[in-house]
Design an enzyme around this catalytic site. Sequence first.
Site, PDB file in Angstrom:
ATOM      1  N   TYR A  12       2.446  10.105  -0.188  1.00 43.24           N
ATOM      2  CA  TYR A  12       3.549   9.586   0.620  1.00 43.24           C
ATOM      3  C   TYR A  12       4.913   9.949   0.028  1.00 43.24           C
ATOM      4  O   TYR A  12       5.931   9.844   0.713  1.00 43.24           O
ATOM      5  CB  TYR A  12       3.471   8.060   0.756  1.00 43.24           C
ATOM      6  CG  TYR A  12       2.235   7.533   1.427  1.00 43.24           C
ATOM      7  CD1 TYR A  12       1.337   8.376   2.077  1.00 43.24           C
ATOM      8  CD2 TYR A  12       1.951   6.167   1.419  1.00 43.24           C
ATOM      9  CE1 TYR A  12       0.193   7.877   2.684  1.00 43.24           C
ATOM     10  CE2 TYR A  12       0.809   5.660   2.026  1.00 43.24           C
ATOM     11  CZ  TYR A  12      -0.067   6.517   2.652  1.00 43.24           C
ATOM     12  OH  TYR A  12      -1.198   6.013   3.248  1.00 43.24           O
ATOM     13  N   HIS A  35      -8.048   9.298  -2.006  1.00 45.86           N
ATOM     14  CA  HIS A  35      -7.455   9.325  -0.669  1.00 45.86           C
ATOM     15  C   HIS A  35      -8.361  10.013   0.360  1.00 45.86           C
ATOM     16  O   HIS A  35      -8.487   9.551   1.498  1.00 45.86           O
ATOM     17  CB  HIS A  35      -6.097  10.030  -0.727  1.00 45.86           C
ATOM     18  CG  HIS A  35      -5.139   9.606   0.315  1.00 45.86           C
ATOM     19  ND1 HIS A  35      -3.780   9.593   0.130  1.00 45.86           N
ATOM     20  CD2 HIS A  35      -5.330   9.170   1.588  1.00 45.86           C
ATOM     21  CE1 HIS A  35      -3.180   9.175   1.243  1.00 45.86           C
ATOM     22  NE2 HIS A  35      -4.100   8.920   2.134  1.00 45.86           N
ATOM     23  N   LYS A  81      -2.970   5.804  -4.198  1.00 47.78           N
ATOM     24  CA  LYS A  81      -4.115   6.676  -3.938  1.00 47.78           C
ATOM     25  C   LYS A  81      -3.964   8.042  -4.611  1.00 47.78           C
ATOM     26  O   LYS A  81      -2.846   8.567  -4.740  1.00 47.78           O
ATOM     27  CB  LYS A  81      -4.279   6.882  -2.425  1.00 47.78           C
ATOM     28  CG  LYS A  81      -4.275   5.598  -1.615  1.00 47.78           C
ATOM     29  CD  LYS A  81      -4.387   5.883  -0.123  1.00 47.78           C
ATOM     30  CE  LYS A  81      -4.036   4.653   0.692  1.00 47.78           C
ATOM     31  NZ  LYS A  81      -2.588   4.418   0.780  1.00 47.78           N
ATOM     32  N   ASP A 140       0.833  -1.202   0.000  1.00 50.60           N
ATOM     33  CA  ASP A 140       0.000   0.000   0.000  1.00 50.60           C
ATOM     34  C   ASP A 140       0.868   1.252   0.000  1.00 50.60           C
ATOM     35  O   ASP A 140       1.728   1.424   0.868  1.00 50.60           O
ATOM     36  CB  ASP A 140      -0.900   0.005   1.238  1.00 50.60           C
ATOM     37  CG  ASP A 140      -1.787   1.241   1.300  1.00 50.60           C
ATOM     38  OD1 ASP A 140      -2.917   1.182   0.782  1.00 50.60           O
ATOM     39  OD2 ASP A 140      -1.343   2.266   1.863  1.00 50.60           O
TER      40      ASP A 140
END
Length: 280
Positions: free
Chosen positions: A48, A106, A73, A43
């Site tokens: 990120y 997200h 996402k 994931d």
Amino acid sequence: MKTILLNDGNSMPIVGFGTYKAKDQEGIDAVKHALLNGYRSIDTAAAYGNEDAVGKGIKASGIPRDEIFVTTKLWREELGYKTAKEAFEKSLKKLGLDYIDLYLIHWPANAKNYDNWQQTNAETWRAMEELQADGKIKSIGVSNFFQEHLEALFATAKVKPAVNQIEFHPGYWQQELVNYCKKQNIAVESWSPLGRGEVFENEHLKEIAKTHDTSVAKVCLRWIVQHEVIAIPKSTTEERIEENINLFDFELSNEEMNLINNLPEFGFSGEHPNFWPDRV
């Protein structure tokens, strides 16, 4: 590894590897180690800032692509039909992959940041449905959607979300939302499964861990999967990466499950889909 059958016919491992904050070489090494130690679900997210490292870790592992379930996402600053498609292509390129197994919104658009949040989410979802139809995404889903956001999406969606990834851990598990998702045949996935570390201070969880001769982390993760919820623990420590996937050598009793279910609120991140910050 046990899997969850999604509403679109695809299957997803019930335990995956989270990569939040795992960047650069540390991220590459963590993903590689996870895959070489049995994980088959990874994931990540555009927000990120590590999709390139995740992609390199996947490649370095030598595990065939078709054996790995990859989630990324769409960040909340990229909502909308055109921007969603552009953001997806960027993620795909950074990961170095030909397709994504699961692509999530997200955070939903909200009234604080959009004049018509329902339309923004609907247009974003339409773009994702088209990407799925083109074979670039196998499953599409959402993250941090409350019932109100899901119901608004259902008004125009041709494809029902396969997954809703939400904050879910002892002390904050959004039971009503989980029940709603399950009634809608939407799989629930947990983020922050260890409550930002606050679970380690809970005496009840420590006592249960002692009973099973295991760790508090494994008790929490086992509680999650016994709820038929997907867990994605994150770590860059090799020992913890290996420990977090081995959840099936013990089982929590009904009494222990109920005790954890009824713990008072703690560990809540404070993040709420209707109150995320204004766009910069």
